[in-house]
Scaffold this active site. Structure first.
Site, PDB file in Angstrom:
ATOM      1  N   ASP A 201      -7.773 -20.768  43.850  1.00 56.53           N
ATOM      2  CA  ASP A 201      -8.851 -21.707  44.139  1.00 56.53           C
ATOM      3  C   ASP A 201      -8.551 -22.319  45.508  1.00 56.53           C
ATOM      4  OD1 ASP A 201     -10.786 -23.624  44.211  1.00 56.53           O
ATOM      5  OD2 ASP A 201     -10.256 -24.588  42.315  1.00 56.53           O
TER       6      ASP A 201
ATOM      7  N   ALA B  42     -10.187 -24.628  48.087  1.00 61.80           N
ATOM      8  CA  ALA B  42     -11.325 -25.537  48.275  1.00 61.80           C
ATOM      9  C   ALA B  42     -11.126 -26.508  49.435  1.00 61.80           C
ATOM     10  CB  ALA B  42     -11.574 -26.325  46.984  1.00 61.80           C
TER      11      ALA B  42
ATOM     12  N   TRP C 183      -7.363 -29.905  38.425  1.00 56.90           N
ATOM     13  CA  TRP C 183      -8.736 -30.414  38.490  1.00 56.90           C
ATOM     14  C   TRP C 183      -9.333 -30.336  37.083  1.00 56.90           C
ATOM     15  CZ3 TRP C 183     -13.491 -27.154  39.615  1.00 56.90           C
ATOM     16  CH2 TRP C 183     -14.606 -27.951  39.927  1.00 56.90           C
TER      17      TRP C 183
ATOM     18  N   LYS D 169     -15.929 -29.223  51.311  1.00 53.91           N
ATOM     19  CA  LYS D 169     -15.134 -30.244  51.998  1.00 53.91           C
ATOM     20  C   LYS D 169     -14.954 -29.914  53.473  1.00 53.91           C
ATOM     21  CE  LYS D 169     -14.101 -30.772  47.571  1.00 53.91           C
ATOM     22  NZ  LYS D 169     -14.238 -31.790  46.593  1.00 53.91           N
TER      23      LYS D 169
HETATM   24  C1  LMR Z   1     -12.901 -33.786  43.066  1.00 52.73           C
HETATM   25  O1  LMR Z   1     -11.957 -33.315  42.406  1.00 52.73           O
HETATM   26  O2  LMR Z   1     -13.033 -35.005  43.249  1.00 52.73           O
HETATM   27  C2  LMR Z   1     -13.901 -32.869  43.679  1.00 52.73           C
HETATM   28  O3  LMR Z   1     -13.489 -31.550  43.567  1.00 52.73           O
HETATM   29  C3  LMR Z   1     -15.270 -33.096  43.222  1.00 52.73           C
HETATM   30  C4  LMR Z   1     -15.564 -32.560  41.855  1.00 52.73           C
HETATM   31  O4  LMR Z   1     -16.489 -31.757  41.737  1.00 52.73           O
HETATM   32  O5  LMR Z   1     -14.896 -32.930  40.887  1.00 52.73           O
END
Ligand code: LMR
Length: 394
Positions: free
Chosen positions: A217, A219, A136, A252
């Site tokens: 993490d 999520a 990410w 989510k």
């Molecule tokens: C994503 O990766 O699309 C989500 O986790 C939203 C974000 O905050 O980037």
């Protein structure tokens, strides 16, 4: 009168450099501005139904109505936030056995990651955080902005859409005792590729042998294989190792995105100083976490009927994503691995030019690295999507 140059020189902010807009968030605006009827929003990670909507979950709607009815004051709650939220959520996240865990409510998963990073920076300044690539895009900035150096290690081979575990272990050969290893608990973002049970056990052995702190993490619990199945790897690490950090997001799995609901848990040998330090750090970061979303989660979890309905709706969301995964996997040989991966995302082997061309020529919006949000597809538009992407997959 001051000349422009002199003004610039004297500015307190002259040390700042221009920053690019966040590419992932920018996609929201780009997609919205596109008038083409068949456009596809496969950008930011939000669950979508067959109509492309991200609805408020049923149990959340009911809990919000209850909250409006019951809440008589908006007075401050303190740095810990809603007293019961973290304890009730801990049952979902950890099952039983939360003895050595300290948990605090945070503004979203990002708040949890940042608070965990600040705790490490305070306890072990200079500890290096190891992050597998790709990841990410916000991970590295969160740790760096907390003052921790970041090193990347290989994790995934985009061309073969498979985890390269040997490369990961080889790169982690440079990690030092006291370093931190960031891990995605389930539904890896952006690849959708999760470690096997044996790989997780190998990671636990590596952390123990090398003195690394796992920072997990989590999520997307419930959006891969189920609430307990998605937490199993993280729970296994907690059993195998004395200390670990878990950053959690309800964005989510409760569909509470903009409400910013998360929690940080720290498993530690001694819990006392951890709680005090988390609270003083949180106090200087945001003083007190936002209440609404956490109160809604608490109301859902403490009411048996709402809790069951939330779990059932989450099951349906997961089933939709996994059905789309299977359909995509069957649609093209280069997409076959998507059927074995989990969560909202898949990383396609597409360069920036292909991503740009798909946006321009077909109205298909995806992240710049080729990540798609599978939930943004529908059974009807998968053939159109695959026809658009296929020429670039050769
Ligand atoms: C994503 O990766 O699309 C989500 O986790 C939203 C974000 O905050 O980037």
């Amino acid at each position: 009168m001051l000349t422009h140059d002199l003004v610039e020189e004297r500015s307190f902010f002259g040390g700042l450099t221009a920053q690019p807009a966040d590419a992932l968030l920018a996609l929201i605006g780009l997609h919205r501005a596109d008038a083409r009827p068949g456009k596809m929003d496969l950008g930011i990670g939000m669950f979508r139904d067959d109509l492309g909507q991200t609805p408020v979950m049923r149990a959340v709607k009911v809990a919000e109505a209850m909250l409006v009815e019951q809440q008589e004051s908006k007075s401050y709650l303190g740095t810990e936030g809603d007293g019961c939220f973290a304890a009730l959520l801990a049952e979902v996240v950890f099952g039983a056995g939360t003895d050595r865990l300290t948990g605090v409510q945070t503004p979203g998963g990002t708040g949890a990651l940042r608070l965990g990073a600040e705790l490490i920076a305070r306890s072990r300044p200079g500890a290096t955080v190891w992050i597998g690539t790709p990841t990410w895009p916000n991970h590295a900035p969160i740790f760096r902005d907390a003052g921790l150096p970041v090193q990347t290690h290989r994790f995934f081979d985009v061309a073969s859409a498979a985890i390269d575990f040997d490369a990961m272990i080889e790169d982690l050969g440079d990690a030092q005792a006291g370093d931190v290893l960031l891990l995605h608990g389930c539904c890896h973002n952006p690849t959708g590729a999760d470690f096997s049970g044996e790989q997780w056990r190998e990671i636990a052995r590596l952390c123990e042998r090398r003195g690394l702190l796992p920072f997990i993490d989590l999520a997307y619990q419930g959006l891969g294989d189920g609430l307990d199945a998605d937490a199993a790897a993280m729970r296994g690490l907690l059993r195998a190792l004395p200390e670990a950090v878990i950053a959690y997001s309800c964005d989510k799995n409760f569909g509470l995105y903009r409400e910013r609901v998360g929690a940080l848990w720290v498993q530690s040998i001694s819990t006392d100083p951890v709680r005090g330090n988390l609270l003083t750090l949180a106090r200087s970061l945001w003083s007190m976490p936002p209440d609404h979303g956490a109160a809604v989660v608490r109301l859902v979890l403490e009411n048996a009927a709402l809790r069951a309905d939330w779990a059932a709706e989450l099951d349906a969301m997961r089933a939709r994503i996994n059905e789309l995964r299977m359909a995509l996997a069957a649609s093209h040989p280069r997409l076959a691995a998507i059927g074995d991966q989990r969560g909202m995302f898949a990383l396609l082997p597409l360069g920036p030019d292909a991503v740009e061309a798909l946006r321009r020529d077909h109205g298909i919006y995806m992240a710049g690295n080729g990540r798609i949000n599978i939930a943004g597809l529908t059974p009807e538009n998968i053939p159109i999507f695959v026809a658009g992407v296929a020429p670039y997959l050769a």
